[in-house]
Write a protein that holds these residues in place. Sequence first.
Motif, PDB file in Angstrom:
ATOM      1  N   LEU A  39       0.797  -1.232   0.000  1.00 53.06           N
ATOM      2  CA  LEU A  39       0.000   0.000   0.000  1.00 53.06           C
ATOM      3  C   LEU A  39       0.828   1.280   0.000  1.00 53.06           C
ATOM      4  O   LEU A  39       0.285   2.366   0.130  1.00 53.06           O
ATOM      5  N   ARG A  40       2.139   1.150  -0.144  1.00 53.86           N
ATOM      6  CA  ARG A  40       2.976   2.347  -0.120  1.00 53.86           C
ATOM      7  C   ARG A  40       2.617   3.315  -1.244  1.00 53.86           C
ATOM      8  O   ARG A  40       2.774   4.521  -1.107  1.00 53.86           O
ATOM      9  N   CYS A  41       2.107   2.795  -2.321  1.00 54.29           N
ATOM     10  CA  CYS A  41       1.783   3.661  -3.466  1.00 54.29           C
ATOM     11  C   CYS A  41       0.700   4.679  -3.136  1.00 54.29           C
ATOM     12  O   CYS A  41       0.610   5.728  -3.787  1.00 54.29           O
ATOM     13  N   VAL A  42      -0.137   4.384  -2.138  1.00 54.06           N
ATOM     14  CA  VAL A  42      -1.170   5.350  -1.757  1.00 54.06           C
ATOM     15  C   VAL A  42      -0.902   5.975  -0.392  1.00 54.06           C
ATOM     16  O   VAL A  42      -1.436   7.037  -0.080  1.00 54.06           O
ATOM     17  N   MET A  43      -0.098   5.332   0.441  1.00 56.02           N
ATOM     18  CA  MET A  43       0.179   5.855   1.780  1.00 56.02           C
ATOM     19  C   MET A  43       1.442   6.710   1.826  1.00 56.02           C
ATOM     20  O   MET A  43       1.522   7.658   2.602  1.00 56.02           O
TER      21      MET A  43
END
Length: 364
Positions: free
Chosen positions: A335-339
């Motif tokens: 989820l790093r791409c959104v967080m």
Amino acid sequence: MAEAQVHRRPASGERPTPGKQRDAFFDNAKYLAIVLVAIGHAWEPFYAGSRTAAALYLFVYAFHMPAFTVISGYFSRSFDMRRDRLQRLVTGVAVPYLVFQIAYALFRWAAGDTPDLSVSLLDPWFLTWFLAALFIWRLTAPLWRIVRRPVPLALAVAALASASPDLGSDLDLQRVLQFLPFFVLGLCLRPEHFALVRRREVRIAAVPVAAGALVFAYWAVPRMNDAWLYHTDSAQNLGAPWWTGMLMQLAMFGCSLVLTACFLAWVPGRRAWCTALGAGTLYGYLLHGFLAKASRWWNWYDAPWVRTPWGAVAVTLIAAAVVTLLCTPPVRRALRCVMEPRMDWAFRPVHRCTAPAGGGGGRG
């Protein structure tokens, strides 16, 4: 949650400096605090049926978010209007706020909690209030660093907010202002202050203080409106005169500060199995909200075994385990791409000025 890094994340195109490490104490504190947040949400359905559960609930709610806010302020001490820090504020706070406002709206609609699908960017829902608050607090951080007596001034702002029923609900401003003193206190703290609360004598003193607070919480359950702990309403909206809100702000600040110190006194300062999870507390914080709400909407607490003492213990352990899993590296990578998006495409490139050929320019 507040970044527990001793140094900032390198800006785009900047090489990281070797030797920069995270502080294990703050990572441990963040992890333990997020576990308490999840446990507090898991205990909420037990509140009405058990005075003991209600007392534990009040006890935890008195300090877990104040502790997070103090740590957020501490790691915002260097925040200014520099380009890389503003970019990090957008990508690390504003973007997750927008993403989870939309995600929660979709979830509520799909679960049948709301008949129509609608997204309000000015009305934080459930857990997203903290991201909106953090965005506002950090933008004001340079101001608090230049004023005299910032903590008393922030307390005055919070007290006035508690007596102002017309603030409205935009960006949960009532809660933003009432939690403000904890953030400003964090801005004013130094490493030596945290070293003080970690002394052996403070750890010993924290035990009877916390025990006394639990006893007081048990006494207060039938006598106190727990809404004071949420800092979401003015005194008038809670059915009290305006001056009561001001007094309660001071009382709650003092109580929360003492319990936060007790909590921090018992946080281990060395690396442990949970230290690495401190870097993923924002993930655990925002993601566990889906399960917390689903458990109510889909009546998970209606099972007979849940309402037994052993059931309450099991629910507590499950909540701690779930939020722990949500803080793990695989979840962060997914989820790093959104967080924590890089988003270099969204910002103008840096144009560095160079001196004209032939130099000179200095005073002769």
